[in-house]
Design a protein around this motif. Structure first.
Motif, PDB file in Angstrom:
ATOM      1  N   LEU A  52       0.834  -1.205   0.000  1.00 54.73           N
ATOM      2  CA  LEU A  52       0.000   0.000   0.000  1.00 54.73           C
ATOM      3  C   LEU A  52       0.867   1.253   0.000  1.00 54.73           C
ATOM      4  N   PHE A  53       1.860   1.268   0.856  1.00 52.63           N
ATOM      5  CA  PHE A  53       2.768   2.415   0.946  1.00 52.63           C
ATOM      6  C   PHE A  53       3.543   2.609  -0.357  1.00 52.63           C
ATOM      7  N   SER A  54       4.018   1.492  -0.941  1.00 48.78           N
ATOM      8  CA  SER A  54       4.778   1.567  -2.188  1.00 48.78           C
ATOM      9  C   SER A  54       3.920   2.113  -3.328  1.00 48.78           C
ATOM     10  N   SER A  55       2.670   1.686  -3.423  1.00 47.08           N
ATOM     11  CA  SER A  55       1.770   2.184  -4.477  1.00 47.08           C
ATOM     12  C   SER A  55       1.545   3.686  -4.345  1.00 47.08           C
ATOM     13  N   LYS A  96      -3.294  -8.638  19.272  1.00 46.85           N
ATOM     14  CA  LYS A  96      -1.869  -8.334  19.128  1.00 46.85           C
ATOM     15  C   LYS A  96      -1.519  -7.994  17.684  1.00 46.85           C
ATOM     16  N   SER A  97      -1.995  -8.817  16.741  1.00 47.75           N
ATOM     17  CA  SER A  97      -1.714  -8.573  15.322  1.00 47.75           C
ATOM     18  C   SER A  97      -2.391  -7.298  14.834  1.00 47.75           C
ATOM     19  N   ARG A  98      -3.588  -7.011  15.347  1.00 52.82           N
ATOM     20  CA  ARG A  98      -4.305  -5.800  14.962  1.00 52.82           C
ATOM     21  C   ARG A  98      -3.539  -4.557  15.398  1.00 52.82           C
ATOM     22  N   VAL A  99      -3.023  -4.578  16.608  1.00 50.47           N
ATOM     23  CA  VAL A  99      -2.249  -3.437  17.130  1.00 50.47           C
ATOM     24  C   VAL A  99      -0.988  -3.231  16.303  1.00 50.47           C
ATOM     25  N   GLN A 100      -0.287  -4.333  15.965  1.00 48.83           N
ATOM     26  CA  GLN A 100       0.936  -4.230  15.163  1.00 48.83           C
ATOM     27  C   GLN A 100       0.643  -3.664  13.777  1.00 48.83           C
ATOM     28  N   THR A 101      -0.467  -4.079  13.182  1.00 50.65           N
ATOM     29  CA  THR A 101      -0.837  -3.590  11.851  1.00 50.65           C
ATOM     30  C   THR A 101      -1.153  -2.095  11.884  1.00 50.65           C
ATOM     31  N   ILE A 102      -1.878  -1.676  12.895  1.00 49.56           N
ATOM     32  CA  ILE A 102      -2.208  -0.246  13.031  1.00 49.56           C
ATOM     33  C   ILE A 102      -0.945   0.581  13.216  1.00 49.56           C
ATOM     34  N   LYS A 103      -0.003   0.064  13.992  1.00 51.94           N
ATOM     35  CA  LYS A 103       1.274   0.765  14.185  1.00 51.94           C
ATOM     36  C   LYS A 103       2.018   0.915  12.864  1.00 51.94           C
ATOM     37  N   MET A 104       2.021  -0.145  12.054  1.00 53.59           N
ATOM     38  CA  MET A 104       2.696  -0.079  10.754  1.00 53.59           C
ATOM     39  C   MET A 104       2.000   0.905   9.815  1.00 53.59           C
ATOM     40  N   LEU A 105       0.680   0.947   9.861  1.00 49.44           N
ATOM     41  CA  LEU A 105      -0.058   1.909   9.032  1.00 49.44           C
ATOM     42  C   LEU A 105       0.295   3.344   9.415  1.00 49.44           C
ATOM     43  N   LEU A 106       0.357   3.595  10.704  1.00 48.06           N
ATOM     44  CA  LEU A 106       0.716   4.932  11.173  1.00 48.06           C
ATOM     45  C   LEU A 106       2.158   5.278  10.808  1.00 48.06           C
ATOM     46  N   LEU A 107       3.034   4.270  10.893  1.00 44.39           N
ATOM     47  CA  LEU A 107       4.445   4.500  10.604  1.00 44.39           C
ATOM     48  C   LEU A 107       4.694   4.747   9.124  1.00 44.39           C
ATOM     49  N   PHE A 108       4.147   3.890   8.266  1.00 40.69           N
ATOM     50  CA  PHE A 108       4.424   3.969   6.834  1.00 40.69           C
ATOM     51  C   PHE A 108       3.468   4.915   6.099  1.00 40.69           C
ATOM     52  N   VAL A 109       2.179   4.644   6.188  1.00 39.38           N
ATOM     53  CA  VAL A 109       1.200   5.341   5.356  1.00 39.38           C
ATOM     54  C   VAL A 109       0.987   6.776   5.807  1.00 39.38           C
ATOM     55  N   VAL A 110       0.835   6.982   7.110  1.00 39.41           N
ATOM     56  CA  VAL A 110       0.563   8.333   7.613  1.00 39.41           C
ATOM     57  C   VAL A 110       1.862   9.112   7.817  1.00 39.41           C
ATOM     58  N   GLY A 111       2.712   8.599   8.709  1.00 35.01           N
ATOM     59  CA  GLY A 111       3.945   9.318   9.030  1.00 35.01           C
ATOM     60  C   GLY A 111       4.953   9.322   7.897  1.00 35.01           C
ATOM     61  N   GLY A 112       5.253   8.142   7.345  1.00 36.58           N
ATOM     62  CA  GLY A 112       6.279   8.024   6.313  1.00 36.58           C
ATOM     63  C   GLY A 112       5.929   8.767   5.036  1.00 36.58           C
ATOM     64  N   PHE A 113       4.757   8.475   4.485  1.00 35.66           N
ATOM     65  CA  PHE A 113       4.372   9.115   3.229  1.00 35.66           C
ATOM     66  C   PHE A 113       4.195  10.620   3.413  1.00 35.66           C
ATOM     67  N   GLY A 114       3.587  11.016   4.522  1.00 32.47           N
ATOM     68  CA  GLY A 114       3.409  12.445   4.790  1.00 32.47           C
ATOM     69  C   GLY A 114       4.728  13.179   4.898  1.00 32.47           C
TER      70      GLY A 114
END
Length: 297
Positions: A52-55, A96-114
């Protein structure tokens, strides 16, 4: 020559769109399994978040370049479908997996791309901005191909290919070949280079799948009881004496008679499980070292 090269680049771009479209749809069997199990246990969200982030990055890069409409079309679809995958994953993932996924979304999609958009817009101008974003796309495209290596590690550790998406590996490899030639014809190293690694890693995944899939089938085959062991007589010979004991003529005649009675159903020999000693019928004149047992149906 440049005109011919441009036509070939367009052809590979269209082919790349078709193959990448299939690549984006290839995880559907995986998510169907998740839906049936009502759980994501054993599956990871990393490949989908990174994709998603790469696209998103490639769309940004395409807007900074010219003649990149084919990049915009396929990556727009990528953003759409990967968002659905991540949302579906979050619906069935344990806490546990849901929390990790949300963290990655915030890290890559929101924080990283922004952060990438803000930094490149304010610090770089013109062609330099496109080059910087291109190198960033190159790095994270490599991450897309490396992301499934977590599953490869799991396959080697568990010696099972249950959670390896073979279809995804095949189409990623094919996609890497097509997009490599597209980038090569456009003389865009940011598109061409990461697909070299993508091809190598794709081949590695398929080789591992073939190896461990064969081993898994062999193990399952060994665990099944052969049908030939059912409904037949088992003769156990004394382990200390590997040869048949010497029998008198009278004993041989008794054994033949006994066999005839057993086959006619007039004598029932109780079946024994797990080497337990049981006897519902007493058999006389049988040698001490010879035991006849009827296999359990």
């Amino acid at each position: 020559m440049s005109g011919i090269s441009g036509h070939w680049a367009f052809a590979f771009g269209v082919l790349g769109n078709i193959v990448s479209f299939i690549v984006f749809l290839s995880p559907l069997p995986t998510f169907y399994k998740i839906y049936k199990k009502k759980s994501t246990d054993g599956y990871q969200s990393i490949p989908y978040v990174v994709a998603l982030f790469s696209s998103m990055l490639w769309i940004y890069y395409a807007f900074l370049k010219t003649n990149t409409t084919l990049l915009i079309t396929i990556n727009s679809f990528g953003v759409f479908i990967e968002t659905i995958y991540v949302g579906f994953y979050l619906s069935y993932a344990p806490k546990k997996s849901r929390v990790q996924t949300i963290k990655m979304l915030l890290l890559f999609v929101v924080g990283g791309f922004g952060a990438i958009v803000l930094v490149t817009e304010f610090l770089f101008k013109g062609a330099v901005r496109g080059q910087v974003v291109g190198w960033i796309c190159l790095i994270f495209s490599l991450c897309v191909f490396v992301a499934p290596l977590g599953i490869v590690r799991q396959v080697i550790k568990t010696k099972s290919v249950e959670y390896m998406p073979l279809l995804l590996s095949i189409f990623l490899t094919l996609s890497a070949v097509v997009w490599f030639f597209y980038g090569l014809l456009l003389k865009d190293i940011n598109i061409a280079i990461p697909n070299v690694l993508g091809f190598i890693l794709g081949i590695l995944q398929m080789v591992l799948y073939v190896i461990y899939n064969k081993k898994e089938k062999a193990i399952l085959k060994e665990q099944k009881l052969p049908e030939k062991l059912q409904n037949h007589m088992i003769i156990s010979i004394d382990e200390k004496n590997k040869n048949f004991p010497e029998l008198t003529e009278e004993q041989i005649i008794d054994i033949v008679k006994l066999g005839s009675l057993i086959s006619s159903g007039k004598i029932h020999i109780a079946s024994c499980l797990h080497d337990a000693v049981c006897a519902s019928a007493k058999i006389e004149n049988t040698p001490n070292n010879l035991h006849t047992v009827e296999a359990k149906n």
